[in-house]
Design an enzyme around this catalytic site. Structure first.
Site, mmCIF file in Angstrom:
data_model
loop_
_atom_site.group_PDB
_atom_site.id
_atom_site.type_symbol
_atom_site.label_atom_id
_atom_site.label_comp_id
_atom_site.label_asym_id
_atom_site.label_seq_id
_atom_site.Cartn_x
_atom_site.Cartn_y
_atom_site.Cartn_z
ATOM 1 N N MET A 98 13.984 39.537 13.411
ATOM 2 C CA MET A 98 15.056 39.265 12.859
ATOM 3 C C MET A 98 15.883 40.411 13.561
ATOM 4 S SD MET A 98 13.561 39.227 8.879
ATOM 5 C CE MET A 98 12.371 39.981 9.506
ATOM 6 N N GLY A 185 16.060 45.238 10.629
ATOM 7 C CA GLY A 185 15.798 45.252 12.097
ATOM 8 C C GLY A 185 13.722 44.733 12.087
ATOM 9 N N SER A 186 13.053 43.962 12.072
ATOM 10 C CA SER A 186 11.753 43.680 12.040
ATOM 11 C C SER A 186 11.232 42.571 12.168
ATOM 12 C CB SER A 186 11.163 44.175 10.743
ATOM 13 O OG SER A 186 13.327 43.295 9.485
ATOM 14 N N ARG A 187 10.343 42.099 12.193
ATOM 15 C CA ARG A 187 9.467 41.279 12.347
ATOM 16 C C ARG A 187 7.970 40.193 11.305
ATOM 17 N NH1 ARG A 187 5.486 42.006 17.861
ATOM 18 N NH2 ARG A 187 3.641 41.324 16.722
#
Length: 216
Positions: A98, A185-187
């Site tokens: 993301m 911001g990440s996954r």
């Protein structure tokens, strides 16, 4: 546009700080080009905050044989791996990255009972880094879906410094319910049975709650 509850405080603080900063510039410089540029910059920053914490209305495409995308973003990993924390077997890992421009709400990819939850403190590597799933701050959640355990992780990234997770062991959840929120911001990684029929490819953009990631 609705704002997600995790953004209420940040959006409100942002509005007041931006308003104060612009007011100070106007009092100091008067109505000059500098003041107009400051006001425009403040508007851009505030618009970004509103967009980041947006909560879109979406119809959940529930399907008991499908694994839905747990987040908006881009597929960055589709590969066979050994999952050693809980499943202790080879699985298919599918990872959704993301960016700061994606919706950052996370959703349960399948329905069932939450059989495992653990928070892991850690580092803040770039979310696309292969080791971020093991080294970064993260949560691990397992849903028992009709006897099949599905593990997925919320992973913090370089900018993401707070993971919010609503999962609790023993609770029954529906496919598409909100799992939580990752800020800036990440996954999200999903670990699926080795015989799952994967429906996505690397580089594909997916939409949480709607795109089918795999089928059992």
């Amino acid at each position: 546009m609705r704002i997600h509850k995790e953004g209420y405080g940040i959006v409100l603080k942002g509005f007041f700080l931006i308003s104060i900063a612009v007011a100070i510039v106007i009092l100091w410089k008067g109505l000059t080009i500098t003041s107009y540029i400051s006001a425009l910059a403040g508007l851009v920053i505030f618009s970004f905050l509103l967009r980041f914490f947006r909560s879109p209305n979406r119809v959940v495409l529930t399907d008991d044989t499908a694994v839905l995308a747990p987040a908006d973003g881009k597929i960055v990993i589709v590969k066979e791996v050994y999952e050693g924390e809980y499943l202790k077997c080879n699985c298919i890992q599918v990872s959704v990255f993301m960016s700061v421009f994606n919706v950052h709400i996370n959703w349960f990819p399948v329905g069932g009972v939450v059989s495992y939850f653990k928070y892991h403190p850690g580092n803040y590597l770039v979310a696309m880094h292969p080791k971020s799933s093991e080294k970064n701050e993260r949560t691990s959640i397992v849903v028992d879906h009709n006897g099949t355990p599905v593990l997925f992780r919320q992973i913090a990234g370089l900018l993401a410094r707070r993971i919010v997770c609503y999962a609790k062991e023993g609770t029954e959840i529906e496919q598409g319910d909100q799992t939580g929120f990752i800020k800036f911001g990440s996954r999200v990684d999903i670990f699926l049975p080795i015989d799952s029929r994967i429906q996505v490819t690397r580089g594909q953009h997916v939409k949480g709650r709607q795109t089918v990631i795999a089928r059992f």
